[in-house]
Motif scaffolding. Structure first.
Motif, PDB file in Angstrom:
ATOM      1  N   GLU A 183       0.829  -1.204   0.000  1.00 17.97           N
ATOM      2  CA  GLU A 183       0.000   0.000   0.000  1.00 17.97           C
ATOM      3  C   GLU A 183       0.866   1.258   0.000  1.00 17.97           C
ATOM      4  N   LYS A 184       1.940   1.241   0.802  1.00 10.41           N
ATOM      5  CA  LYS A 184       2.803   2.417   0.850  1.00 10.41           C
ATOM      6  C   LYS A 184       3.582   2.576  -0.460  1.00 10.41           C
ATOM      7  N   VAL A 185       4.049   1.448  -0.986  1.00  9.55           N
ATOM      8  CA  VAL A 185       4.779   1.492  -2.251  1.00  9.55           C
ATOM      9  C   VAL A 185       3.906   2.110  -3.343  1.00  9.55           C
ATOM     10  N   LEU A 186       2.662   1.687  -3.429  1.00 11.54           N
ATOM     11  CA  LEU A 186       1.783   2.186  -4.483  1.00 11.54           C
ATOM     12  C   LEU A 186       1.361   3.629  -4.241  1.00 11.54           C
TER      13      LEU A 186
ATOM     14  N   LEU B 195      -0.654  10.917 -10.042  1.00 11.02           N
ATOM     15  CA  LEU B 195      -2.027  10.465  -9.857  1.00 11.02           C
ATOM     16  C   LEU B 195      -2.514  10.884  -8.481  1.00 11.02           C
ATOM     17  N   ASN B 196      -3.813  11.042  -8.335  1.00 12.15           N
ATOM     18  CA  ASN B 196      -4.375  11.463  -7.052  1.00 12.15           C
ATOM     19  C   ASN B 196      -4.316  10.358  -6.001  1.00 12.15           C
ATOM     20  N   ASP B 197      -4.409   9.128  -6.436  1.00  7.73           N
ATOM     21  CA  ASP B 197      -4.359   8.011  -5.488  1.00  7.73           C
ATOM     22  C   ASP B 197      -3.863   6.783  -6.229  1.00  7.73           C
ATOM     23  N   ALA B 198      -3.794   5.689  -5.509  1.00 12.95           N
ATOM     24  CA  ALA B 198      -3.186   4.464  -6.062  1.00 12.95           C
ATOM     25  C   ALA B 198      -4.201   3.530  -6.686  1.00 12.95           C
ATOM     26  N   ARG B 199      -5.461   3.949  -6.776  1.00 16.72           N
ATOM     27  CA  ARG B 199      -6.433   3.083  -7.410  1.00 16.72           C
ATOM     28  C   ARG B 199      -6.054   2.809  -8.860  1.00 16.72           C
ATOM     29  N   GLY B 200      -6.161   1.558  -9.264  1.00 16.11           N
ATOM     30  CA  GLY B 200      -5.780   1.186 -10.620  1.00 16.11           C
ATOM     31  C   GLY B 200      -4.312   0.886 -10.772  1.00 16.11           C
ATOM     32  N   LEU B 201      -3.565   0.836  -9.655  1.00 13.68           N
ATOM     33  CA  LEU B 201      -2.152   0.482  -9.713  1.00 13.68           C
ATOM     34  C   LEU B 201      -1.937  -0.864  -9.009  1.00 13.68           C
ATOM     35  N   ARG B 202      -0.948  -1.576  -9.464  1.00 17.05           N
ATOM     36  CA  ARG B 202      -0.532  -2.788  -8.767  1.00 17.05           C
ATOM     37  C   ARG B 202       0.966  -2.987  -8.941  1.00 17.05           C
ATOM     38  N   LEU B 203       1.549  -3.755  -8.037  1.00 16.68           N
ATOM     39  CA  LEU B 203       2.961  -4.126  -8.152  1.00 16.68           C
ATOM     40  C   LEU B 203       3.012  -5.593  -8.533  1.00 16.68           C
ATOM     41  N   ARG B 204       3.643  -5.897  -9.639  1.00 14.55           N
ATOM     42  CA  ARG B 204       3.733  -7.270 -10.122  1.00 14.55           C
ATOM     43  C   ARG B 204       5.168  -7.537 -10.557  1.00 14.55           C
ATOM     44  N   ASP B 205       5.798  -8.546  -9.920  1.00 22.09           N
ATOM     45  CA  ASP B 205       7.201  -8.885 -10.196  1.00 22.09           C
ATOM     46  C   ASP B 205       8.122  -7.687 -10.022  1.00 22.09           C
ATOM     47  N   GLY B 206       7.786  -6.833  -9.071  1.00 22.37           N
ATOM     48  CA  GLY B 206       8.646  -5.710  -8.744  1.00 22.37           C
ATOM     49  C   GLY B 206       8.464  -4.499  -9.635  1.00 22.37           C
ATOM     50  N   HIS B 207       7.463  -4.528 -10.492  1.00 23.81           N
ATOM     51  CA  HIS B 207       7.221  -3.411 -11.412  1.00 23.81           C
ATOM     52  C   HIS B 207       5.786  -2.901 -11.225  1.00 23.81           C
TER      53      HIS B 207
ATOM     54  N   ILE C 180      11.030   3.411  -6.585  1.00 21.12           N
ATOM     55  CA  ILE C 180      10.178   3.879  -5.491  1.00 21.12           C
ATOM     56  C   ILE C 180      10.974   3.905  -4.187  1.00 21.12           C
ATOM     57  N   ALA C 181      11.823   2.888  -3.974  1.00 20.01           N
ATOM     58  CA  ALA C 181      12.636   2.855  -2.753  1.00 20.01           C
ATOM     59  C   ALA C 181      13.623   4.020  -2.726  1.00 20.01           C
ATOM     60  N   GLN C 182      14.184   4.345  -3.840  1.00 21.81           N
ATOM     61  CA  GLN C 182      15.100   5.487  -3.902  1.00 21.81           C
ATOM     62  C   GLN C 182      14.376   6.773  -3.495  1.00 21.81           C
ATOM     63  N   ARG C 183      13.164   6.959  -4.004  1.00 20.39           N
ATOM     64  CA  ARG C 183      12.382   8.140  -3.646  1.00 20.39           C
ATOM     65  C   ARG C 183      12.066   8.126  -2.140  1.00 20.39           C
ATOM     66  N   ALA C 184      11.686   6.951  -1.614  1.00 18.20           N
ATOM     67  CA  ALA C 184      11.267   6.861  -0.212  1.00 18.20           C
ATOM     68  C   ALA C 184      12.406   7.182   0.742  1.00 18.20           C
TER      69      ALA C 184
END
Length: 794
Positions: free
Chosen positions: A561-564, A573-585, A604-608
């Motif tokens: 959830e945090k990653v997305l 995007l305004n929120d993470a709806r419509g996003l998923r993480l699959r095989d690290g992408h 994403i980890a670099q940004r975090a």
């Protein structure tokens, strides 16, 4: 859609990643990490089962070159506190024990004194030089003598040897007896076992005087609870103790408790200010580590003429040995609570007695409730024999079906999401009972003893906190996990379990990978270090997948959830709806299809971590997530075992011709690991049923303290096991996981006994005790021959 189809990582048959280091001989067990020069510890053990300690003379031992010291129970009592078990349970007596015996020994092998020396050879020699004066006391070597009026008391602080006694009744048993066509009594005697892990018990304790800190390296199933026990009994805070568990060569329940030897080693390391190492030998392990089982059950089934059970009464007596490392009612109570299992029995009562004797103390062994399915299905077989009915039909008329679920058992336990009727039919179909009966009839015409057994298992798994509270047992069933995504995108995770050979590292990585949306190969799971892992309740009771895997899965979902959320910000995007993480992408749902976004977990980890000012509002820097989870009070998996045997009436040898298991253990995280666990559990159950037995004579001497006397099955005695997967998910656990590590033992014990009794049926004799050794089977055949001779003479 199948269960596996819902997942991308869960359900894959990935090879166990720990096997590489084991096959290369690169595993790190306790003895692989002991530095040269560490002082060694050995224990002097009592030759008597019950005796006063009149005096201990260690003069000669202390004078031996290389001996650092000899210590007794009085010494250890200065540095440790006693273990007191006093849960507020009606009918359960409180008990207390010192680290080593001070006034008397209670079983053959009780540790009396401890030697610390520069090496194991000197320590062993010094043990032989210690002189102990004993005053032998009367021994109670079985429950009958222990319960006899005026029997010698094993624990003199108690009024007698009945340490625990609980009764329960639901319904109207008297009325059910009155309306029954028959009341059928059946007896079941399960013998005393011990665990026989490949790696015996051992530990290395290192007290750091400057930091006032103890590091304890020990093969344990429960690192955090063990740390708490160590700290408490040494008078330390938990922050002063670190428990590290390296690779463990088997445990099966034997490596849960903090034993007296391990506590003594820790106390002596602190007292002497130096690291100490102890490793028990095989004879010590067989004699004095921990025993299990030795339970006698008697059932009385009030039945209709068609085999329907109207009421069931259970009497259970367990021989608990000399010491209580667990509440004495714990294992016996579980047996009584779940006994009726997959059958519709509303009128039920039990009377459970737990008795102290002059034997090694009992503890949990893989499937502490092992006798349960033998007792229940064995009772049904007895009903079928007595009434001349078909054993399968008797099961069917009593079985719970889909329309009965969820079903509240007489004891209040709730069965939900089980498929016991379905696995019964699956096994019956696969074994082709009609074809077998035809073969059996031909074999009997030829004078051969051929039999078929069935046994349906309902295995208790999660043991959530509410279960312990309802049972009056202190403790928790929760589990804890953390998942940390490093700046490089590498994924680390941890949970409070500790593997002891189950193959945790791969399926737990799959649970994390599924929840997060990465490949399992990119996940590393850390276990067995109390300074690294979160506080969890460890590995026991088939909770590895349900509690451990379930908690990691939920924690990884939280991390996703945090990653997305960060990914949504990076994609404007305004929120993470419509996003998923699959095989690290990261992928985005567009036009009914998932499209790549060009973002990977590393981005994403670099940004975090490295650009926190660019994170969305209310999103904290970093990707480090923790979570605790308390599973349902109890969940259940189920299976039906079927077994064909032939008995050689001249030697008593049992030949297992075919063995199959129709199994439902919910969502399977890793089929290879699950199949291995099933095979291992069946092998352990058959070994116990056919060969294993701890034997004491009437004076309390252990006669089975070598592997020449305590027999364990090898590959040549075990059958091929056919597995029929019939998995359905549980709706109350993460990912639908049910667990399954102990049911194979329950089924194996029950099915082999039922098959043997089916084979013996033409002779009019019944096997009521284990092990089903050739000697015992021959004795039954001789009994049948003698009965026939007497009948013929009459």
């Amino acid at each position: 859609m199948s269960v596996a189809a819902k997942f991308s990582q869960i359900g894959k048959p990935l090879p166990r990643r720990e096997d590489r280091r084991f096959l290369l001989g690169k595993g790190r067990y306790l003895d692989d990490i002991v530095p040269p020069g560490v002082a060694q510890v050995c224990f002097l053990r009592a030759p008597h089962a019950h005796a006063r300690i009149v005096g201990i003379d260690s003069t000669a031992a202390c004078a031996l070159p290389g001996v650092i010291g000899v210590f007794t129970g009085r010494d250890l009592a200065e540095w440790t506190t006693p273990l007191r078990l006093a849960p507020p349970i009606e009918g359960l007596h409180p008990v207390e024990m010192t680290t080593l015996p001070i006034d008397k020994v209670r079983f053959h092998g009780d540790p009396v004194a401890v030697v610390v020396a520069r090496d194991r050879y000197v320590a062993e020699d010094a043990v032989d030089l210690i002189e102990v004066a004993y005053e032998p006391l009367p021994c109670v070597a079985d429950t009958a003598s222990a319960l006899a009026p005026g029997a010698a008391r094993v624990d003199e602080s108690l009024p007698d040897n009945l340490v625990s006694h609980q009764s329960f009744s639901a319904g109207d048993l008297a009325a059910r007896r009155a309306e029954a066509a028959r009341v059928i009594e059946t007896t079941f005697d399960l013998q005393r076992h011990t665990h026989v892990p490949l790696e015996t018990r051992g530990c290395m304790a290192d007290w750091d005087e400057g930091r006032e800190h103890l590091t304890m390296q020990i093969g344990t199933q429960v690192p955090h609870p063990l740390r708490g026990q160590l700290a408490g009994r040494l008078g330390l805070s938990e922050s002063q103790v670190t428990v590290i568990s390296p690779d463990v060569g088997g445990a099966f329940g034997q490596k849960i408790a903090l034993y007296r030897e391990e506590l003594a080693v820790a106390a002596l390391s602190r007292h002497l200010g130096q690291p100490l190492h102890w490793r028990e030998d095989r004879a010590e392990n067989l004699m004095a580590a921990s025993h299990a089982r030795e339970t006698r059950c008697v059932t009385r089934a009030a039945v209709r003429g068609d085999g329907r059970i109207l009421g069931l009464e259970l009497e259970l007596v367990e021989d608990f040995g000399a010491y209580c490392f667990y509440p004495a009612n714990y294992m016996a109570r579980v047996i009584a609570m779940i006994l009726t299992g997959p059958y519709r029995i509303a009128d039920y009562s039990f009377d459970v007695k737990v008795v102290l004797t002059n034997k090694c103390g009992n503890g949990p062994m893989r499937a502490p409730m092992a006798i349960t399915s033998w007792v229940m299905d064995g009772t049904l077989d007895a009903v079928a024999r007595e009434l001349g009915l078909d054993a399968v039909e008797v099961r069917r008329i009593n079985a719970l079906g889909p329309g009965d679920l969820p079903y509240t058992m007489a004891t209040g336990e709730v069965l939900a999401d089980i498929t016991s009727r379905e696995t019964l039919e699956g096994a019956v179909s696969a074994i082709d009972i009609s074809a077998f009966r035809a073969r059996q009839a031909r074999a009997r015409d030829e004078g051969r003893l051929v039999g078929l057994g069935l046994c349906t298992v309902v295995e208790s798994t999660t043991y959530g906190s509410q279960f312990y509270k309802a049972a009056g047992i202190p403790g928790s069933g929760h589990e804890a996990a953390w998942v940390r995504i490093e700046p490089s995108g590498a994924v680390n995770a941890s949970v409070g379990l500790m593997g002891t050979g189950q193959g945790y590292e791969t399926p737990l990585a799959q649970a994390v990978a599924e929840g997060l949306g990465v490949s399992a190969e990119t996940v590393t799971v850390h276990m067995g270090h109390t300074d690294i892992a979160p506080y969890g309740m460890g590995s026991r009771g088939a909770r590895g997948a349900t509690a451990g895997g379930g908690t990691l899965y939920l924690c990884a979902r939280k991390a996703q959830e945090k990653v997305l959320a960060i990914a949504a910000g990076m994609l404007s995007l305004n929120d993470a709806r419509g996003l998923r993480l699959r095989d690290g992408h990261v992928e985005r749902r567009l036009d009914d299809d998932w499209q790549p976004t060009g973002l990977g977990l590393k981005d994403i980890a670099q940004r975090a971590y490295l650009d926190p000012t660019a994170l969305p509002d209310k999103v904290a820097p970093g990707l480090d997530v923790s979570l605790t989870y308390d599973p349902p009070p109890m969940t259940y998996s189920n299976a039906t075992h079927a077994c064909e045997v032939e008995i050689d009436k001249f030697t008593g040898r049992i030949d297992i011709r075919r063995y199959l298991v129709a199994e439902d253990c919910g969502t399977v995280i890793n089929p290879l690991v699950v199949e291995g666990q099933q095979h291992g559990a069946v092998a352990m159950g058959l070994s116990g049923a056919l060969f294993e037995q701890v034997i004491y004579d009437e004076t309390g001497q252990n006669l089975s303290a070598t592997l020449a006397d305590y027999l364990v099955a090898t590959a040549t005695e075990l059958p091929k096991v056919e597995i029929i997967p019939m998995h359905t998910p549980n709706r109350s656990t993460p990912a639908g996981i049910k667990g399954m590590a102990e049911g194979g033992i329950m089924g194996a014990i029950g099915v082999i006994a039922n098959a043997v009794n089916d084979a013996l049926a033409p002779l009019g004799v019944t096997a009521t005790r284990m092990p089903l050794s050739p000697q015992y089977i021959r004795a039954l055949v001789r009994e049948a021959d003698e009965n026939q001779e007497r009948t013929g003479e009459a």
